[in-house]
Enzyme design. Structure first.
Site, mmCIF file in Angstrom:
data_model
loop_
_atom_site.group_PDB
_atom_site.id
_atom_site.type_symbol
_atom_site.label_atom_id
_atom_site.label_comp_id
_atom_site.label_asym_id
_atom_site.label_seq_id
_atom_site.Cartn_x
_atom_site.Cartn_y
_atom_site.Cartn_z
ATOM 1 N N GLU A 40 0.815 -1.075 -0.201
ATOM 2 C CA GLU A 40 0.111 -0.127 0.102
ATOM 3 C C GLU A 40 0.759 1.094 -0.011
ATOM 4 O O GLU A 40 1.968 1.193 0.644
ATOM 5 C CB GLU A 40 -0.876 -0.083 1.121
ATOM 6 C CG GLU A 40 -1.854 1.220 1.255
ATOM 7 C CD GLU A 40 -2.809 1.063 2.519
ATOM 8 O OE1 GLU A 40 -3.982 1.682 2.633
ATOM 9 O OE2 GLU A 40 -2.186 0.344 3.648
ATOM 10 N N LYS A 114 -9.694 1.814 -2.637
ATOM 11 C CA LYS A 114 -9.535 1.268 -1.407
ATOM 12 C C LYS A 114 -11.238 1.566 -0.830
ATOM 13 O O LYS A 114 -11.528 2.758 -0.760
ATOM 14 C CB LYS A 114 -8.877 1.534 -0.462
ATOM 15 C CG LYS A 114 -8.872 1.111 1.048
ATOM 16 C CD LYS A 114 -7.759 1.547 1.788
ATOM 17 C CE LYS A 114 -7.707 0.914 3.463
ATOM 18 N NZ LYS A 114 -6.457 1.603 3.983
ATOM 19 N N CYS A 155 -5.368 -3.220 2.482
ATOM 20 C CA CYS A 155 -5.121 -3.133 4.012
ATOM 21 C C CYS A 155 -6.314 -3.240 4.929
ATOM 22 O O CYS A 155 -6.982 -4.325 5.069
ATOM 23 C CB CYS A 155 -4.504 -1.548 4.307
ATOM 24 S SG CYS A 155 -3.637 -1.457 5.772
#
Length: 276
Positions: A40, A114, A155
């Site tokens: 990330e 995300k 994540c």
């Protein structure tokens, strides 16, 4: 297929980070890797909104995306750019946390923003409000590659099993979880959650991570957990990269997905239900 995870410690200087990652990619490819994954926010780890506004760019202008695409093409490898901080044209000025799948010709074959924002207070002194600077994505993405379908996450998405289940039911046999995990939550939850997502879905879970103390020219120091990890579809941890930067290799074998799903075909047992 020989696959390589890059565990790195990005600074808040995208040009510096780009050169480091390009060099690691060349090293990984020279050792036979055909698929390379980065963590990330590969381009910039910063706690300063001012610094982010100075150095982040729109996708069409981003030096990290351009440079990494060129390197993937030069090396003839598949590349998952775990994510880049990208400027958007949103009226509120928030960025996107965007993952890219790049083919061996350097072309973008999939993008994923995300979905779940890391808005948490992990300790009395450690608070994160990702949504203050980044806007959430709205669409789950499966990338088509010549080695299988890849479900793309980032994540904090790891904590939402319904996303990973949806990706698996859409055909994903590999789940990617590039991360910059907090050391506090990493020590408590990282391995358990990664193994759960692999076992639940009979998928490979590949999680390249940021690690260590991140040098910043502005803002407070940021620390990340490291421990890039690969979990096989039956739940075995094949790689735990610890906390040092470096390249970690494994063989990605699609037959292990078939075998895990044959033994426990849970995705075929999903049923609708009422309530509660």
């Amino acid at each position: 297929m020989k696959t390589a995870l890059l565990q790195i410690t990005s600074s808040d200087d995208p040009a510096e980070n780009l050169e480091a990652v390009r060099a690691m990619m060349a090293d990984a490819a020279a050792q036979g890797a055909r698929f390379i994954l980065t963590p990330e926010v590969t381009n910039c780890v910063s706690t300063s909104t001012t610094r982010q506004r100075e150095v982040l760019q729109h996708e069409e202008d981003d030096i990290s995306l351009t440079g990494l695409r060129e390197q993937a093409a030069a090396l003839g490898v598949w590349l998952l750019i775990g994510s880049l901080g990208i400027k958007t044209h949103d009226a509120d000025g928030r960025f996107a946390n965007r993952s890219f799948m790049i083919n061996p010709q350097g072309e973008i074959v999939a993008r994923y923003d995300k979905i779940h924002m890391f808005d948490v207070q992990v300790t009395e002194s450690e608070t994160f409000r990702e949504s203050a600077n980044y806007r959430p994505g709205t669409r789950a993405v499966v990338a088509d590659t010549d080695f299988g379908k890849v479900g793309m996450t980032i994540c904090y998405d790891l904590r939402f099993p319904h996303l990973h289940s949806a990706l698996a039911r859409a055909g994903a046999r590999i789940l990617t979880v590039p991360a910059a995990f907090s050391p506090v939550t990493g020590a408590a939850h990282w391995e358990s959650l990664l193994r759960a997502r692999a076992i639940e879905n009979g998928c490979w879970v590949i999680a390249p991570a940021q690690t260590g103390e991140h040098p910043n020219t502005r803002g407070k120091t940021r620390y990340t957990y490291g421990h890039s990890m690969v979990v096989a579809p039956w739940g075995e941890v094949l790689i735990d990269a610890g906390t040092e930067t470096g390249i970690h290799f494994f063989d990605l074998d699609d037959s292990s997905v078939t075998e895990a799903r044959r033994r426990v075909p849970s995705q075929t047992h999903v049923r609708p239900f009422d309530g509660p």
